[in-house]
Design an enzyme around this catalytic site. Structure first.
Site, PDB file in Angstrom:
ATOM      1  N   SER A   1      55.017  33.844  66.939  1.00  0.00           N
ATOM      2  CA  SER A   1      53.798  33.819  66.847  1.00  0.00           C
ATOM      3  C   SER A   1      53.295  34.996  68.075  1.00  0.00           C
ATOM      4  CB  SER A   1      53.328  32.464  67.679  1.00  0.00           C
ATOM      5  OG  SER A   1      54.018  32.368  68.895  1.00  0.00           O
TER       6      SER A   1
ATOM      7  N   GLU B   1      59.394  27.901  81.360  1.00  0.00           N
ATOM      8  CA  GLU B   1      60.266  27.112  80.454  1.00  0.00           C
ATOM      9  C   GLU B   1      59.875  27.102  78.989  1.00  0.00           C
ATOM     10  OE1 GLU B   1      62.371  23.681  81.465  1.00  0.00           O
ATOM     11  OE2 GLU B   1      63.247  24.665  82.850  1.00  0.00           O
TER      12      GLU B   1
ATOM     13  N   GLY C   1      58.332  40.317  70.327  1.00  0.00           N
ATOM     14  CA  GLY C   1      57.905  39.141  69.639  1.00  0.00           C
ATOM     15  C   GLY C   1      58.211  39.037  68.240  1.00  0.00           C
ATOM     16  N   TYR C   2      59.090  37.919  67.479  1.00  0.00           N
ATOM     17  CA  TYR C   2      59.277  37.772  66.074  1.00  0.00           C
ATOM     18  C   TYR C   2      58.824  36.624  65.490  1.00  0.00           C
ATOM     19  CZ  TYR C   2      62.466  34.609  68.277  1.00  0.00           C
ATOM     20  OH  TYR C   2      63.064  33.583  69.134  1.00  0.00           O
TER      21      TYR C   2
HETATM   22  C1  BEZ Z   1      58.093  34.991  69.618  1.00  0.00           C
HETATM   23  O1  BEZ Z   1      58.886  35.993  69.752  1.00  0.00           O
HETATM   24  O2  BEZ Z   1      57.022  35.252  69.091  1.00  0.00           O
HETATM   25  C2  BEZ Z   1      58.433  33.884  70.516  1.00  0.00           C
HETATM   26  C3  BEZ Z   1      59.600  33.415  70.656  1.00  0.00           C
HETATM   27  C4  BEZ Z   1      59.991  32.242  71.423  1.00  0.00           C
HETATM   28  C5  BEZ Z   1      59.050  31.722  72.230  1.00  0.00           C
HETATM   29  C6  BEZ Z   1      57.780  32.242  72.206  1.00  0.00           C
HETATM   30  C7  BEZ Z   1      57.700  33.483  71.278  1.00  0.00           C
END
Ligand code: BEZ
Length: 235
Positions: free
Chosen positions: A20, A107, A17-18
């Protein structure tokens, strides 16, 4: 690393995760490890119709851009850290099938599933493979480079089912700060500073929120051959 340089294949299932996900973990995880990917640049270049905006007024959330592609574009934020800091989550072994099935059919507003080697910050293991959601430049929600002030204003006024777009931005800034003394991202910090300034101005009646419109454009300005030389110096 294996002989061909790729991270070793394991039965474990990890998600990177990068955005939220850094502060909102996925279900059924049993380990959370701060660290980074390389070869990408994090930008608020993905329109959000489902979380921090609506189909009528999409907000802006982060995606990852392949660094070589980013370097070919004109971006007012013309530097980016080599490391994209974030968090890898390991999914509990007995939940992997369930979570995989859920992820494969889910999706997420233009994001698609990719895989990238993740580097744990504590050096506890060599890089390993993680699943990562990326909104690539060919998806309809990809906005490409944005003027920072227009982008900050857009984020300031947007809101969706998951809450205020500006809370997402400021939440990301805080979550990154908490990962490591090195995990700051100038793109995120600059937008956060602009949003805080807009908030001050709005409270003083010097910024009005109504009537904004920043449609998604799919025309990206490419660096010219003269610019190209300078682009190679982007860091
Ligand atoms: C995330 O890395 O936090 C993330 C990226 C794309 C969609 C949902 C979360």
């Amino acid at each position: 690393m294996s002989a061909n340089g790729a991270p070793p294949e394991t039965d474990e299932f990890w998600i990177f995760g990068y955005g939220s996900l850094i502060w909102k973990p996925p279900p059924h995880y049993d380990r959370r490890v701060p660290g980074w990917l390389t070869g990408y640049v994090r930008r608020f270049w993905q329109a959000s119709q489902d979380h921090r905006g609506t189909p009528e007024a999409p907000g802006r959330v982060v995606t990852l851009i392949e660094r070589s592609f980013w370097a070919s574009l004109v971006d007012a934020h013309d530097s980016a850290p080599e490391k994209v800091w974030g968090v890898a989550y390991r999914i509990q072994a007995d939940k992997v099938a369930e979570v995989r099935e859920h992820l494969d059919i889910r999706e997420i507003n233009g994001y698609t599933i990719h895989h990238a080697p993740f580097h744990p910050a504590d050096g506890s293991s060599p890089a390993f493979r993680t699943l990562v959601y990326i909104g690539t430049p060919d998806n309809d929600q990809f906005t490409g480079p944005q003027d920072p002030q227009a982008l900050a204003e857009h984020i300031y006024v947007s809101e969706g089912p998951s809450g205020l777009n500006r809370d997402y931005l400021l939440g990301l800034e805080k979550a990154l700060d908490e990962l490591s003394p090195e995990s700051g991202d100038a793109h995120v910090t600059d937008l956060s500073n602009r949003v805080r300034e807009l908030d001050r101005k709005r409270r003083e009646g010097r910024f009005q929120v109504e009537g904004f419109e920043h449609p998604v454009s799919h025309e990206f300005k490419r660096v010219s051959s003269v610019d190209e030389q300078e682009e190679t110096e982007k860091t």
